[in-house]
Enzyme design. Structure first.
Site, PDB file in Angstrom:
ATOM      1  N   CYS A 167     -16.184   3.159  -0.776  1.00 44.15           N
ATOM      2  CA  CYS A 167     -15.103   2.248  -0.396  1.00 44.15           C
ATOM      3  C   CYS A 167     -14.716   2.382   1.070  1.00 44.15           C
ATOM      4  O   CYS A 167     -14.019   1.508   1.597  1.00 44.15           O
ATOM      5  CB  CYS A 167     -13.905   2.452  -1.303  1.00 44.15           C
ATOM      6  SG  CYS A 167     -13.158   4.090  -1.217  1.00 44.15           S
ATOM      7  N   GLN A 180      -9.754  -2.702  -4.505  1.00 44.70           N
ATOM      8  CA  GLN A 180     -11.038  -2.155  -4.090  1.00 44.70           C
ATOM      9  C   GLN A 180     -12.084  -2.337  -5.179  1.00 44.70           C
ATOM     10  O   GLN A 180     -13.227  -2.724  -4.913  1.00 44.70           O
ATOM     11  CB  GLN A 180     -10.888  -0.667  -3.759  1.00 44.70           C
ATOM     12  CG  GLN A 180     -12.192   0.018  -3.391  1.00 44.70           C
ATOM     13  CD  GLN A 180     -12.801  -0.547  -2.126  1.00 44.70           C
ATOM     14  OE1 GLN A 180     -12.160  -0.573  -1.084  1.00 44.70           O
ATOM     15  NE2 GLN A 180     -14.052  -1.019  -2.207  1.00 44.70           N
ATOM     16  N   ASP A 228     -16.477   8.663  -2.897  1.00 44.31           N
ATOM     17  CA  ASP A 228     -15.359   8.455  -1.971  1.00 44.31           C
ATOM     18  C   ASP A 228     -15.161   9.774  -1.228  1.00 44.31           C
ATOM     19  O   ASP A 228     -15.764  10.797  -1.574  1.00 44.31           O
ATOM     20  CB  ASP A 228     -14.100   8.065  -2.744  1.00 44.31           C
ATOM     21  CG  ASP A 228     -13.006   7.469  -1.865  1.00 44.31           C
ATOM     22  OD1 ASP A 228     -13.209   7.378  -0.629  1.00 44.31           O
ATOM     23  OD2 ASP A 228     -11.946   7.111  -2.406  1.00 44.31           O
ATOM     24  N   ARG A 287       0.891  -1.164   0.000  1.00 44.12           N
ATOM     25  CA  ARG A 287       0.000   0.000   0.000  1.00 44.12           C
ATOM     26  C   ARG A 287       0.925   1.210   0.000  1.00 44.12           C
ATOM     27  O   ARG A 287       1.538   1.537   1.027  1.00 44.12           O
ATOM     28  CB  ARG A 287      -0.894  -0.047   1.231  1.00 44.12           C
ATOM     29  CG  ARG A 287      -1.962   1.045   1.310  1.00 44.12           C
ATOM     30  CD  ARG A 287      -2.868   0.755   2.494  1.00 44.12           C
ATOM     31  NE  ARG A 287      -3.772   1.834   2.806  1.00 44.12           N
ATOM     32  CZ  ARG A 287      -5.012   1.954   2.328  1.00 44.12           C
ATOM     33  NH1 ARG A 287      -5.476   1.047   1.487  1.00 44.12           N
ATOM     34  NH2 ARG A 287      -5.779   2.962   2.689  1.00 44.12           N
ATOM     35  N   ARG A 332     -13.887  -7.280   0.148  1.00 44.73           N
ATOM     36  CA  ARG A 332     -12.435  -7.134   0.000  1.00 44.73           C
ATOM     37  C   ARG A 332     -11.743  -8.468   0.307  1.00 44.73           C
ATOM     38  O   ARG A 332     -10.775  -8.835  -0.372  1.00 44.73           O
ATOM     39  CB  ARG A 332     -11.916  -6.026   0.930  1.00 44.73           C
ATOM     40  CG  ARG A 332     -12.330  -4.615   0.573  1.00 44.73           C
ATOM     41  CD  ARG A 332     -11.648  -4.114  -0.696  1.00 44.73           C
ATOM     42  NE  ARG A 332     -10.203  -4.127  -0.590  1.00 44.73           N
ATOM     43  CZ  ARG A 332      -9.460  -3.165  -0.033  1.00 44.73           C
ATOM     44  NH1 ARG A 332     -10.056  -2.080   0.478  1.00 44.73           N
ATOM     45  NH2 ARG A 332      -8.145  -3.254   0.013  1.00 44.73           N
ATOM     46  N   HIS A 374      -6.430   1.849  -7.377  1.00 45.56           N
ATOM     47  CA  HIS A 374      -6.807   0.986  -6.248  1.00 45.56           C
ATOM     48  C   HIS A 374      -7.575  -0.226  -6.787  1.00 45.56           C
ATOM     49  O   HIS A 374      -8.770  -0.390  -6.545  1.00 45.56           O
ATOM     50  CB  HIS A 374      -7.659   1.777  -5.263  1.00 45.56           C
ATOM     51  CG  HIS A 374      -7.753   1.183  -3.898  1.00 45.56           C
ATOM     52  ND1 HIS A 374      -7.189  -0.035  -3.565  1.00 45.56           N
ATOM     53  CD2 HIS A 374      -8.375   1.624  -2.764  1.00 45.56           C
ATOM     54  CE1 HIS A 374      -7.440  -0.307  -2.291  1.00 45.56           C
ATOM     55  NE2 HIS A 374      -8.149   0.679  -1.788  1.00 45.56           N
TER      56      HIS A 374
END
Length: 310
Positions: free
Chosen positions: A257, A130, A218, A100, A285, A127
């Protein structure tokens, strides 16, 4: 964006099958085919994490494997060791790496130097993990993603970019509403042009959600953004509230998310309402990333009726 449509579809089918088989199981029970048996996943975090950390940890454990977790500051990376040297060392010690990262180029450099799979757990550019979970969630509730219309409202950020990539591979329409100064990157829009993805960019959120099967958003200020006041001001017309949801298809799904900044990009009424599937999205996830890991390990992708389900 590098995986083929066939590979993405196989991974998504695998995620659906693995989740279905586990209904009612305790979280620590192993998947029956244990494709991660005796495998070790290294997880490197340059950014804070809840969902990525816990979901990848749970995922590799359910596959029969193990994790080693470290922040970059705990490693020699934090004292100047190169990404390339780190990749070569970890390639001798573990079976896969999830990172990450702050900078997308760090992931590219790590993958180029490693001799084991490297998974993008999030960068400032994209991402993908996700979005795999997002698509799994949509398909659970509304069937195949192909020919669906998704509306993205707000920042043209890393999640938005991965939706753009997925649109090109999986055949759904993506309508993006954002202020001009927060549109997706030029690199992402060049990808749209090159692939002829069904992606439309606009500034009016009502136009974007009109006829949408799914509305996604988001947070307006992501980790690393330094223009907090400008963002909060600029995104005010882009809040997902009950009035905006009424402009989408009846029963349209709402997705986020997480973490959510309630009262900013979304209201309590929407995120806690009957159209919201954010908790399924968060859970998925685990299942989507299990399928990604199984694919990385070269396992036969699983189906509840048998093991080789490609």
């Amino acid at each position: 964006s590098d995986l083929s449509t066939q590979d993405l579809r196989a991974i998504l089918n695998d995620a659906h099958s693995r989740k279905k088989l586990r209904e009612g199981w305790p979280k620590g029970k192993l998947d029956v085919d244990v494709p991660g048996k005796d495998r070790v996943l290294a997880m490197i975090f340059q950014k804070n994490s809840t969902r990525t950390r816990f979901s990848f940890d749970a995922a590799i454990r359910q596959l029969g494997g193990h994790t080693l977790i470290s922040s970059a500051s705990d490693m020699q990376l934090g004292r100047g060791e190169t990404i390339e040297d780190t990749a070569k060392v970890l390639s001798r010690m573990v079976d896969a790496i999830m990172i990450r990262a702050n900078e997308h180029n760090d992931v590219l450099r790590l993958a180029a130097a490693a001799t084991i799979p490297v998974i993008n757990g999030l960068t400032n550019f994209s991402h993908p993990c996700q979005v795999m979970a997002d698509i799994q969630t949509i398909e659970e509730h509304r069937g195949p993603i192909q020919e669906k219309t998704l509306a993205w409202v707000g920042d043209g950020n890393n999640v938005c970019v991965s939706l753009i990539h997925a649109s090109a591979r999986l055949g759904f329409t993506l309508k993006i509403a954002c202020p001009p100064q927060y549109r997706p990157s030029d690199k992402a829009m060049i990808f749209v042009s090159e692939t002829q993805a069904k992606v439309m960019l606009m500034t009016d959120p009502l136009e974007a959600v009109n006829g949408a099967d799914v509305v996604l958003t988001d947070c307006w200020v992501s980790m690393g953004d330094l223009d907090y006041e400008a963002r909060i001001s600029g995104f005010q017309p882009y809040q997902v509230n009950s009035e905006l949801m009424k402009a989408a298809k009846p029963g349209a799904l709402f997705m986020h998310c997480l973490p959510a900044h309630r009262g900013e990009e979304v209201t309590d009424e929407v995120i806690d309402g009957p159209q919201s599937v954010v908790w399924d999205e968060a859970e998925n996830r685990i299942h989507a990333q299990k399928a990604v890991l199984a694919w990385c390990f070269g396992a036969g992708l699983f189906d509840i009726n048998g093991y080789e389900a490609r």
